[in-house]
Design an enzyme around this catalytic site. Structure first.
Site, PDB file in Angstrom:
ATOM      1  N   GLU A 168       5.117   0.456   2.909  1.00  0.00           N
ATOM      2  CA  GLU A 168       5.583  -1.168   2.532  1.00  0.00           C
ATOM      3  C   GLU A 168       5.536  -1.313   1.255  1.00  0.00           C
ATOM      4  O   GLU A 168       6.417  -2.058   0.672  1.00  0.00           O
ATOM      5  CB  GLU A 168       4.803  -1.987   3.488  1.00  0.00           C
ATOM      6  CG  GLU A 168       5.218  -1.796   4.903  1.00  0.00           C
ATOM      7  CD  GLU A 168       4.243  -2.493   5.695  1.00  0.00           C
ATOM      8  OE1 GLU A 168       2.967  -1.860   6.074  1.00  0.00           O
ATOM      9  OE2 GLU A 168       4.496  -3.533   6.511  1.00  0.00           O
TER      10      GLU A 168
ATOM     11  N   ARG B 115      -0.372 -12.366   7.531  1.00  0.00           N
ATOM     12  CA  ARG B 115      -0.225 -11.381   6.449  1.00  0.00           C
ATOM     13  C   ARG B 115       0.599 -11.973   5.085  1.00  0.00           C
ATOM     14  O   ARG B 115       0.177 -11.723   4.021  1.00  0.00           O
ATOM     15  CB  ARG B 115       0.652 -10.292   6.639  1.00  0.00           C
ATOM     16  CG  ARG B 115       0.776  -8.991   5.797  1.00  0.00           C
ATOM     17  CD  ARG B 115       1.180  -7.682   6.231  1.00  0.00           C
ATOM     18  NE  ARG B 115      -0.020  -6.904   7.067  1.00  0.00           N
ATOM     19  CZ  ARG B 115      -0.660  -6.033   6.275  1.00  0.00           C
ATOM     20  NH1 ARG B 115      -0.472  -5.708   5.147  1.00  0.00           N
ATOM     21  NH2 ARG B 115      -1.552  -5.437   7.000  1.00  0.00           N
TER      22      ARG B 115
END
Lengths: 787, 161
Positions: A735, A327
């Site tokens: 997030e 990621r």
């Protein structure tokens, strides 16, 4: 047959209370303010409860030469002392790779690694007993830092590379080239409620575990694995957590398994709660990164070619480091089109805590890397960094053609709205004018210097492990018309339960008070994914909607048959059901459906469409969509001490069509502050022996109320709508806002650059503590002979 | 083991405690008052704030024996029957909480502030609450809640006068 209708309600309701889009406060709010909300350690203790203390290693890397636990066993109140040899199943509590022993055998790989568990009548007795262990170590050299791991080539796997185009050629041919390095520190989750689990043994092999976890299914599976029993014998339940932030995705496995093991071996209920120091010493954190970069660009600052080398400290085992490292790579573009790009990821194995998920899951570190490059390019060209940012944005979603859309992993960005957000924010925050004013102010201020920065965020939504993008829900409608809702998502304060209940209220068109939210349990909804990757409401909202629509469909069919019409003539209106021209209350309709033997309970399921990821090829569509946002931060530094303050923060953030603006705004404000804390005050320090020395809030500084910028203006981006068919076209919000905090680091960089001395780039590392700011200022001033 | 006797939320309670029993443990274990949370055990985070003789204190570093003969109020005793204290009501209304773990301590601190300084400035609120950590909210709605409560309470006072 046609039964007479019950009387419709006297005045038909025009709207329900607490439907989708309502500004609705957290469902547990009344219990939180009165102290009645129950966390694991607040639950009534069952008779005979044992308290567990984990005994852990005091060396970073060593062979256990001898471990004498006789004094522990003989200590007052001790009922059991368990080591690896007592485990009936597998000695493994890892989420993926099978490399996290419950109790270390032979080899110790970090300071804080679990060696044994003591169960005693009281918590104090367990703690006192654990301290009596006599362990001798055969020490080995430890690899603690990224630099040491890179020098020793200590990796969990060989470096992974993602590449598109010809980065080396493009950099070499570019009119301007820069290269540099940024070190980015890790972060402790500091959930206010530390890790906790309580296990209660049942009949046969059964055990019920109350765990403060984001991932009850994994806890269930790991306990079965450790006890050597089937998953069906283990039930894991969680009503709420006192914060999670990723730290309770896998890190609760160890103590939940220890509690279950004690419970099964002693036949008594058992509880394990880490105190703060143990929690910080034992559990993994956000990965720290070292990012090297080289970029070639033209005189407008347009990036032509770029190469990143990302090295991250994974710790002693994998935990979730693989998708985290991935990621970070997926976010090394942020909002910018990189025509020729190479990203190399070094997954460093070190003798430290096994680093783990933390809000953003590697994305924030990747994003800091590219924002640093942009800042450096702007500095090199003497331009406003915002101008360089705009020059490099991906194509807007409405711009024609396929130009400037492709990510480094060959997914086309089809929903880019960052231009709209940045334009509106720059205007509302008066970015340009303030930047000029700050320049003028700094010229007249020799000691105090101000800085400002606007940074954008584009964050990919979906688990990049495609199979994890699934969710289940269970809805029971009772004969009085009240509804019980259960789904696989967990509540850690983010308001997921409220949002999913809103979805169900909206579907049935009943007041939210009719919808009872129940604790997450593996017994009701099985095989769930962690509540993580910001996906909680996307996945569970859809699953709950699916379940609700099944029941609605059955009700509609039943009434259509009874009134000789089509199911599409049956409408769910606020508090009632209309069939053609007739109406009856929701409660009456449910009663009639029950009498006619219509099933009023249903499971729902959802699997995110469209996504795929081929890691070997480095191509695919790992994300269903992107969430966007931007922030402007203004700060001030004292060039004699490094002391600094954030003065004003302006945020504009995209949540699509908000399911609940109250909750979304809370996530954004909290996310920014947590992100800014990571990059400014939160510093993890290990001793040379590998012991974490910042293991309490006395030495590890998370933002306090007085640290927050006195002027903070947060807005949801109006007119946002997910281009994909998400739940009511909303977007994930857990997030993405954390990365708005990057603007604080860049504002501090701007302030340091304004401190004078030379025109060198400040190259400020994170966290930008007062020390780092002071050193950066002194470096620049010394070089310019100002000091 | 010393025997202590004290007032907790208006009721007299007594019990045997060890000399090293912490007040938080006495409240949570002996009295079942689990609204007082322990976040750090070291007087830093403020999740355990209660009132002892009218002042807010961090109960995780006070011995139960020190509370002998004292008057203690915990989050469970702040409301008057079913009526929430204005600070409690304001935290709920202003969405001044997320995970809720810091909330009881935060409310007890804020209630003490308003009893000593009924009309605090925003800076005074921020400074007063800097010993109460929250990891979720970013403090925005917490400060707003205290301001709302202050307004509410001064309104009440005026009405009472």
């Amino acid at each position: 047959m046609s039964a007479p209708l019950n009387n419709p309600p006297p005045a038909a309701k025009t709207a329900i209370d607490g439907g989708v889009g309502a500004f609705r406060r957290h469902d547990s709010g009344p219990k939180h303010v009165s102290g009645e909300a129950i966390y694991v350690d607040d639950m009534p203790e069952p008779p005979g409860l044992l308290h567990i203390q984990i005994g852990y290693a005091r060396k970073a890397h060593a062979k256990i030469a001898a471990m004498d636990l006789s004094r522990v066993r003989n200590a007052p109140g001790v009922a059991a002392v368990l080591t690896a040899g007592d485990i009936p199943g597998a000695n493994d509590v890892s989420p993926v790779a099978g490399d996290d022993p419950l109790f270390a055998e032979g080899l110790i790989e970090y300071w804080g690694q679990s060696l044994f568990a003591v169960a005693a009548e009281t918590r104090e007795q367990a703690r006192r007993a654990a301290a009596l262990a006599e362990i001798s170590y055969d020490e080995r050299p430890a690899i603690l830092t990224i630099d040491e791991a890179m020098d020793a080539q200590s990796f969990l796997e060989k470096p992974y590379i993602m590449e598109r185009g010809d980065p080396a050629g493009a950099i070499e041919a570019a009119p301007h080239i820069i290269s540099g390095r940024i070190n980015i520190g890790g972060q402790e989750h500091f959930y206010l409620e530390s890790q906790a689990a309580m296990a209660v043994p049942g009949e046969d092999e059964d055990v019920t575990v109350h765990s403060s976890t984001q991932h009850p299914s994994e806890i269930q599976h790991k306990i079965a694995h450790v006890l050597g029993i089937d998953n069906h014998a283990v039930t894991v339940e969680v009503r709420r957590m006192g914060g999670g932030f990723g730290g309770k995705e896998s890190q609760g496995n160890l103590l939940a398994c220890a509690a279950a093991l004690v419970a099964k071996l002693t036949g008594r209920p058992a509880k394990c709660v880490y105190d703060r120091d143990d929690d910080m010493t034992i559990t993994g954190k956000r990965h720290d990164f070292r990012i090297d970069y080289q970029a070639g660009f033209d005189s407008d600052g347009r990036i032509l070619g770029i190469a990143f080398e990302q090295a991250l400290r994974c710790g002693m085992s994998w935990d979730l480091s693989e998708p985290i490292a991935d990621r970070a790579m997926f976010h090394s573009d942020n909002c910018y089109y990189l025509p020729n790009v190479r990203i190399t990821s070094y997954r460093c194995k070190t003798n430290t805590q096994s680093n783990t998920a933390f809000r953003g899951f590697g994305g924030p570190q990747g994003m800091v890397g590219i924002e640093r490059v942009i800042d450096n390019i702007a500095h090199e060209l003497g331009k406003d960094p915002l101008e360089v940012r705009r020059t490099n944005f991906y194509a807007h979603k409405s711009s024609p053609g396929a130009e400037r859309r492709l990510t480094p992993y060959s997914m086309a960005v089809e929903d880019c709205i960052i231009q709209d957000i940045v334009a509106e924010l720059a205007e509302s925050a008066a970015y340009q004018r303030r930047r000029e004013n700050i320049r003028a102010w700094n010229d007249a201020s020799p000691v105090l210097k101000r800085g400002i920065a606007l940074t954008p965020v584009k964050f990919g939504i979906s688990f990049t492990k495609t199979f994890l993008n699934q969710a289940g829900a269970l809805i029971n409608v009772y004969t009085d018309g009240s509804i019980q809702l259960n789904h696989g998502g967990t509540e850690m304060g983010q308001g997921l339960f409220t949002k999913v209940a809103q979805v169900v209220a909206e579907e049935f068109q009943v007041d939210i008070a009719k919808v009872k939210i129940t604790a997450t349990t593996t017994g009701k909804v099985p095989n769930t994914s962690a509540t993580a990757a910001s996906s909680g409401s996307d996945l569970n909202g859809m699953a709950a909607q699916h379940a609700a629509r099944k029941i609605k469909g059955r009700i509609a069919e039943f009434f259509a048959q009874r009134y000789q019409t089509n199911p599409d003539q049956v409408e769910f209106l606020p508090g009632r059901i209309r069939i053609g021209e007739s109406e009856l209350s929701f409660e009456a309709a449910i009663q009639q459906a029950y009498m006619a033997r219509i099933p009023l309970s249903a499971t729902g399921f959802y699997a995110t469409p469209k996504i795929s990821w081929d890691k070997a090829e480095g191509r695919g569509r790992p994300f269903y969509y992107f969430a966007y946002g931007a922030a402007v931060t203004e700060c001030i530094i004292d060039t004699l001490t490094g002391e600094n303050r954030l003065l004003r923060v302006d945020i504009l953030h995209d949540v699509g069509k908000s399911l609940n603006p109250a909750i979304d705004l809370g996530q954004i404000e909290g996310g920014f502050v947590q992100g800014a804390g990571w990059l400014t005050t939160e510093e993890l320090v290990w001793s040379e022996a590998g012991r974490l020395t910042t293991h309490a809030p006395s030495t590890y500084k998370i933002p306090a109320c007085s640290d927050r910028a006195p002027d903070m203006r947060v807005k949801l981006f109006e007119g946002g709508e997910n281009v994909e068919q998400t739940i009511y076209r909303s977007k994930a919000v857990g997030e993405p806002p954390l990365m708005l905090g990057i603007s604080a680091l860049m504002a501090l960089s701007d302030a340091v650059a304004n401190a004078g001395g030379t025109s060198d780039y400040p190259a400020l590392d994170a966290p930008a503590t007062p020390e780092r700011i002071l050193f950066a200022v002194e470096r620049l001033r010394k070089k310019g002979n100002v000091l | 083991m010393p025997t202590i006797s004290l007032q907790v939320n208006g009721k007299t309670v007594s019990g045997e405690v060890q000399g090293n029993t912490l007040l938080t443990d006495f409240l949570r274990q002996n009295l079942g008052l689990t609204g007082t949370h322990v976040g750090c055990d070291t007087s830093q985070c403020g999740a355990c704030v209660i009132h002892v003789n009218g002042d807010s204190i961090k109960a995780c570093t006070m011995l139960a024996a020190q509370a002998d003969n004292a008057s203690v109020t915990t989050i469970e005793g702040l409301s008057q029957g079913d009526d929430l204290h204005p600070v409690q009501a304001a935290f709920r209304e202003a969405h001044g909480l997320q995970c809720g773990f810091c909330t009881p301590g935060m409310i007890m601190s804020a209630a003490d502030l308003l009893s000593k300084n009924p009309n605090p400035s925003e800076a005074e609120i921020r400074s007063w609450l800097s010993g109460n950590l929250c990891r979720c909210t970013g403090y925005h709605n917490i400060v707003k809640a205290v301001q709302i409560a202050a307004g509410q309470m001064s309104g009440q006072r005026i009405a009472a006068e």
